[in-house]
Design an enzyme around this catalytic site. Structure first.
Site, PDB file in Angstrom:
ATOM      1  N   GLU A 155      43.014  28.344  37.024  1.00  0.00           N
ATOM      2  CA  GLU A 155      43.475  29.322  35.882  1.00  0.00           C
ATOM      3  C   GLU A 155      44.801  30.140  37.059  1.00  0.00           C
ATOM      4  O   GLU A 155      44.436  30.335  38.200  1.00  0.00           O
ATOM      5  CB  GLU A 155      42.815  30.050  35.705  1.00  0.00           C
ATOM      6  CG  GLU A 155      43.076  31.115  34.828  1.00  0.00           C
ATOM      7  CD  GLU A 155      42.477  32.127  34.267  1.00  0.00           C
ATOM      8  OE1 GLU A 155      41.107  32.020  34.135  1.00  0.00           O
ATOM      9  OE2 GLU A 155      42.312  32.835  32.944  1.00  0.00           O
ATOM     10  N   ARG A 158      29.502  25.871  45.048  1.00  0.00           N
ATOM     11  CA  ARG A 158      31.495  26.392  45.600  1.00  0.00           C
ATOM     12  C   ARG A 158      31.211  26.888  47.415  1.00  0.00           C
ATOM     13  O   ARG A 158      30.632  27.218  47.588  1.00  0.00           O
ATOM     14  CB  ARG A 158      31.744  26.763  44.786  1.00  0.00           C
ATOM     15  CG  ARG A 158      31.010  28.964  44.123  1.00  0.00           C
ATOM     16  CD  ARG A 158      31.117  29.235  43.329  1.00  0.00           C
ATOM     17  NE  ARG A 158      32.679  30.297  43.741  1.00  0.00           N
ATOM     18  CZ  ARG A 158      33.557  29.899  42.798  1.00  0.00           C
ATOM     19  NH1 ARG A 158      32.913  29.138  41.046  1.00  0.00           N
ATOM     20  NH2 ARG A 158      34.591  30.523  42.356  1.00  0.00           N
ATOM     21  N   LYS A 177      38.645  36.208  42.298  1.00  0.00           N
ATOM     22  CA  LYS A 177      39.883  36.754  42.203  1.00  0.00           C
ATOM     23  C   LYS A 177      40.167  37.733  42.054  1.00  0.00           C
ATOM     24  O   LYS A 177      41.995  38.092  42.445  1.00  0.00           O
ATOM     25  CB  LYS A 177      40.369  34.887  41.948  1.00  0.00           C
ATOM     26  CG  LYS A 177      41.344  34.282  42.352  1.00  0.00           C
ATOM     27  CD  LYS A 177      42.419  33.117  40.804  1.00  0.00           C
ATOM     28  CE  LYS A 177      41.583  32.218  40.270  1.00  0.00           C
ATOM     29  NZ  LYS A 177      42.475  31.405  39.110  1.00  0.00           N
TER      30      LYS A 177
HETATM   31  P1  ATP Z   1      36.847  33.073  40.348  1.00  0.00           P
HETATM   32  O1  ATP Z   1      35.764  32.756  39.817  1.00  0.00           O
HETATM   33  O2  ATP Z   1      37.888  33.571  41.653  1.00  0.00           O
HETATM   34  O3  ATP Z   1      38.013  33.315  39.250  1.00  0.00           O
HETATM   35  P2  ATP Z   1      37.456  30.050  39.345  1.00  0.00           P
HETATM   36  O4  ATP Z   1      36.948  29.407  39.646  1.00  0.00           O
HETATM   37  O5  ATP Z   1      37.605  30.401  38.336  1.00  0.00           O
HETATM   38  O6  ATP Z   1      37.517  31.051  40.478  1.00  0.00           O
HETATM   39  P3  ATP Z   1      39.798  28.828  38.666  1.00  0.00           P
HETATM   40  O7  ATP Z   1      41.376  28.642  39.331  1.00  0.00           O
HETATM   41  O8  ATP Z   1      39.483  28.737  37.475  1.00  0.00           O
HETATM   42  O9  ATP Z   1      38.693  29.662  39.612  1.00  0.00           O
HETATM   43  O10 ATP Z   1      39.377  27.342  39.736  1.00  0.00           O
HETATM   44  C1  ATP Z   1      40.300  26.002  39.682  1.00  0.00           C
HETATM   45  C2  ATP Z   1      39.456  24.609  40.193  1.00  0.00           C
HETATM   46  O11 ATP Z   1      38.934  25.466  40.970  1.00  0.00           O
HETATM   47  C3  ATP Z   1      37.768  25.049  39.708  1.00  0.00           C
HETATM   48  O12 ATP Z   1      37.729  23.128  39.112  1.00  0.00           O
HETATM   49  C4  ATP Z   1      37.061  25.286  40.414  1.00  0.00           C
HETATM   50  O13 ATP Z   1      35.580  24.797  39.993  1.00  0.00           O
HETATM   51  C5  ATP Z   1      36.947  25.243  41.606  1.00  0.00           C
HETATM   52  N1  ATP Z   1      36.655  26.328  42.675  1.00  0.00           N
HETATM   53  C6  ATP Z   1      37.195  27.791  42.856  1.00  0.00           C
HETATM   54  N2  ATP Z   1      36.117  28.921  43.991  1.00  0.00           N
HETATM   55  C7  ATP Z   1      36.356  27.599  44.428  1.00  0.00           C
HETATM   56  C8  ATP Z   1      35.300  27.555  45.259  1.00  0.00           C
HETATM   57  N3  ATP Z   1      34.900  28.899  45.870  1.00  0.00           N
HETATM   58  N4  ATP Z   1      34.500  26.609  45.543  1.00  0.00           N
HETATM   59  C9  ATP Z   1      34.994  25.910  45.513  1.00  0.00           C
HETATM   60  N5  ATP Z   1      35.769  25.680  44.470  1.00  0.00           N
HETATM   61  C10 ATP Z   1      36.078  26.078  43.903  1.00  0.00           C
HETATM   62 MG    MG Z   2      38.374  30.149  36.379  1.00  0.00          MG
END
Ligand code: ATP
Ligand code: MG
Length: 566
Positions: free
Chosen positions: A37, A262, A272
Site C-alpha cells: 500500500e 511477518r 508504518k
Molecule cells: P503496516 O501494517 O505497517 O501498515 P502492511 O502489511 O499493511 O504494513 P503493506 O504495504 O500492505 O504493509 O505490505 C505489503 C506486503 O508486505 C504485504 O504482502 C505484507 O504482508 C508484507 N509485509 C509487510 N510487513 C511485513 C513484515 N514485517 N514482514 C514480512 N512481510 C511484511
Molecule cells: Mg496493508
C-alpha cells in the site's frame, strides 16, 4: 543477480510451489506478487516479502508482479509510489512489464460488486459505522443482522449506483457482503466491501467517490492478474475464508493464499503508522534517516542490497510470529562489508602530535594496504609528516593497568608508519586539558617494525595534519533503548526512543584519499567501524555515517552457542 543466492534454503512455501509444479495444478505457471500500500516507505519487513515473492518467481521460471494496493486515497502519495519502485529495484529485483495498480481495476471491481448484488450476495446497508461495529458482535457473542440486510436486489442496485453517482455524503451507506452474522470468524460477519469517500485519488482523480475495501479488492486483483500463489503475512490467515468466499461466489479464477510469519526486529518498530509518526513528529530526519528500519534508511546507512537479501534468507520462513535479533542483520552487513570495502584512516576525536625529531618540511608517502582480506584490492599512499593527529582516546596521562596505548614515556606503533615515544604533554593552562603531545619517532622503524626486534603493545591509526580533510561523522545507535519499544513498559513507543541514537562529531580528520569518496561508498575506518559517505556531503566537507561498529555481537552469540553445545 539476486536470484542465484536465493535458491538454497528450502521452506514450506517452496515445497508447496514445487508440489504444484509436479501435479500441474497451475499448468506449470508460477506467478506471485508484492502488493504494497503506497502509504509509507518500504521497511526491512517488506524486504522479506519482496525477497520471497520475487525469489520464488525467479527460481521457478515465473513472474512476480509489483502491484500498488492503492484503495485508500486519503493516506497515499505519489512520493511513496516512487520510493517503493526505487527500493525494490535497489534490492535487485525486476517486475519487468508487470507493474499494476489496484485502482486500475476499479471498474472491474465495481462490476464484480454488481454481480454479487444481483446474486443476492451483497446489500447496501444504512447503519452508521458505530452501529455496524455494535451489530457485529464479539468473539464470544454472535452478531445481529442489519435491518437493511433483506433489501430487494433492485433497491440494492439502485442505491449502489447512486452511491457511485455521488448522491450521498461520506459514511451514509456502505455495500456489504451477505455472508453469516453468526460466523465464528468475525471477518465473515457481512464485511464491508465499499465505502463512500469523496476524496481525490492520486491516479483516478475525482472519478470515484466510493472505494473498495482491502479484502474485496485484493482477491479480485489477484484473480485478474492470474496469480498462482498469493503469499501474505499471518494476520491474513483469518481473512482467507473471505478471500475464498468472494472468488467462489464470483466463480472466477482462484489463486491460493498462503501465509507466513511477518518479520519483527528488536530495537525498532515496523508498523508504518509508527514510522510515519517518527518522521512527521521529527524524531528522525526523514524516511531515509540511517536509523530507520526502512530500505532507504539502510541504503543511506551503507547497507548493501546483498547483505539485506542474505539476511532475509538466513532468517528463513515460519508459521509462527517471532522477533529477530537486530544483531543478526548487523552481522550480515559486517560479513559483506568486511570482504569488499577498503580500509582508511580517520581520526574521530583528534589530538595533535608533534614529532619533535622529524624534519620540518619533510613529507613521506607511506604504503598502506587497502584490504588485508583481499590483496587484489592493492595498496595506497598515505602522507606522513611532522604534525599528526591521533585519537584522543589513545592517550592517557595516568594509564590504567590494561591500557597499552600511548602515555608519557611509552612507545607505540603508528599503523604503516613508525614507532613513536611520547616525551611531552602540552596542556591548556586554564582547563588542564591535554592539547598536544610531543613525541620522538625512530627512523629505523619505517613500515612499522623495528630491526632490533623491539616490541610495542599497541598500533594506532593517525592522519597527517597538513594533509587531512576535515569531516563530519554521524554515529548511530539503535533508535530505541529496549528490544520491544512500547511493549515492555506498556507506554507509548516513543517514550522508549534512545536520546543518543545520533551523535554528531564535527572536526574529525580523515586521510586525503577519502576526498575521492563517492556518496554511498563504504570504508572501514581502521579500529573504528564501517562508514559510508552521506549525500549531505559537500566538496569541502565530507559527511560520513557510521554503518556499523566492528563489534559483532551476533558472532559472539553464535560462538557461545557452539561452545555450549560441544
Ligand atoms: P503496516 O501494517 O505497517 O501498515 P502492511 O502489511 O499493511 O504494513 P503493506 O504495504 O500492505 O504493509 O505490505 C505489503 C506486503 O508486505 C504485504 O504482502 C505484507 O504482508 C508484507 N509485509 C509487510 N510487513 C511485513 C513484515 N514485517 N514482514 C514480512 N512481510 C511484511
Ligand atoms: Mg496493508
Amino acid at each position: 543477480m539476486a536470484n542465484q543466492e536465493l535458491t538454497q534454503a528450502p521452506n514450506f512455501i517452496r515445497a508447496i510451489v514445487e508440489e504444484d509444479i509436479k501435479t500441474g495444478k497451475w499448468g506449470g505457471r508460477v506467478v506471485t506478487r508484492f502488493p504494497p500500500e503506497p502509504n509509507g516507505y518500504l521497511h526491512i519487513g517488506h524486504a522479506k516479502s519482496i525477497c520471497l515473492n520475487f525469489g520464488i518467481a525467479a527460481e521457478y521460471g515465473g513472474t512476480c508482479h509489483l502491484r500498488f494496493d492503492d484503495t485508500n486515497p486519503t493516506k497515499e502519495e505519489v512520493e511513496y509510489v516512487q520510493s517503493i519502485q526505487e527500493d525494490v529495484k535497489w534490492l535487485g529485483f525486476d517486475w519487468g512489464e508487470h507493474l499494476y495498480y489496484a485502482s486500475d481495476y476499479f471498474e472491474q471491481l465495481y462490476d464484480c460488486a454488481v454481480r454479487l448484488i444481483k446474486k443476492g450476495s451483497a446489500y447496501v446497508c444504512d447503519l452508521s459505522p458505530e452501529e455496524i461495529r455494535e451489530y457485529r458482535g464479539t468473539l464470544t457473542k454472535p452478531g445481529r443482522e442489519s435491518p437493511y440486510r433483506n433489501r430487494s436486489v433492485e433497491e440494492n442496485l439502485d442505491l449502489f449506483a447512486r452511491m457511485r453517482a455521488g448522491e450521498f455524503p461520506d459514511g451514509a451507506r456502505v455495500l456489504r457482503a451477505k455472508i453469516d452474522m453468526a460466523s465464528g470468524n468475525i471477518n465473515l460477519r457481512d464485511p464491508v466491501m465499499y465505502r463512500i469517500l469523496h476524496a481525490h485519488h492520486h491516479r483516478t482523480g475525482d472519478k470515484w467517490c466510493i472505494y473498495p475495501l482491502y479484502d474485496f479488492t485484493h482477491c479480485i486483483s489477484d484473480s485478474i492478474e492470474r496469480i498462482t500463489h498469493s503469499i501474505c503475512t499471518l494476520e491474513f490467515e483469518d481473512h482467507r475464508p473471505l478471500y475464498d468466499w468472494f472468488l467462489d461466489e464470483l466463480q472466477v479464477y482462484h489463486p491460493q493464499q498462503i501465509e507466513f510469519a511477518r518479520l519483527n526486529l528488536t530495537y525498532t518498530v515496523m508498523s508504518k503508522r509508527k514510522l510515519v509518526a517518527l518522521v512527521v513528529e521529527g524524531h528522525v530526519r526523514g524516511w531515509d534517516d540511517p536509523r530507520m528500519p526502512t530500505i532507504s534508511g539502510m541504503r543511506r546507512r551503507g547497507f548493501s542490497p546483498q547483505s539485506i537479501r542474505k539476511f532475509c534468507e538466513v532468517i528463513g520462513l515460519a508459521k509462527r510470529n517471532s522477533t529477530v535479533d537486530v544483531a543478526l542483520l548487523e552481522h550480515c552487513v559486517r560479513e559483506d562489508l568486511n570482504r569488499c570495502v577498503p580500509r582508511a584512516m580517520a581520526v574521530l576525536r583528534p589530538l595533535r602530535v608533534v614529532l619533535v625529531n622529524y624534519p620540518e618540511d619533510q613529507v613521506e608517502q607511506l604504503e598502506a594496504v587497502n584490504n588485508p582480506e583481499d590483496p587484489s584490492m592493492g595498496t595506497r599512499r598515505v602522507p606522513f609528516s611532522k604534525v599528526l593527529y591521533i585519537e584522543r582516546d589513545d592517550f592517557r596521562e595516568d594509564p590504567p593497568k590494561q591500557f597499552y596505548r600511548l602515555s608519557l614515556g611509552r612507545e607505540v606503533r603508528l599503523r604503516y608508519g613508525y614507532y613513536i615515544t611520547c616525551v611531552g604533554v602540552v596542556k591548556d593552562e586554564h582547563s588542564g586539558e591535554v592539547t598536544e603531545l610531543h613525541c620522538t619517532y625512530d627512523p629505523e622503524t619505517r613500515g612499522g617494525s623495528s630491526p632490533d626486534g623491539r616490541k610495542v603493545k599497541a598500533t594506532l591509526h593517525w592522519v597527517s595534519a597538513a594533509h587531512a580533510i576535515e569531516a563530519e561523522v554521524r554515529l548511530y545507535e539503535h533508535l530505541f533503548l529496549v528490544p520491544n519499544p512500547g511493549e515492555e513498559r506498556g507506554g507509548d513507543f516513543k517514550e522508549d526512543l534512545n536520546p543518543k541514537s545520533l551523535v554528531v562529531l564535527d572536526g574529525c580528520m580523515v586521510e586525503p584519499a577519502l576526498g575521492d569518496a563517492r556518496v554511498g561508498s563504504v570504508y572501514q575506518f581502521e579500529r573504528q567501524g564501517y562508514f559510508c559517505l552521506d549525500p549531505d556531503s559537500s566538496p569541502s566537507k565530507p559527511v560520513f555515517n557510521r554503518t556499523a561498529t566492528l563489534r559483532d555481537t551476533w558472532a559472539k552469540i553464535e560462538k557461545g552457542m557452539q561452545r555450549s553445545s560441544s
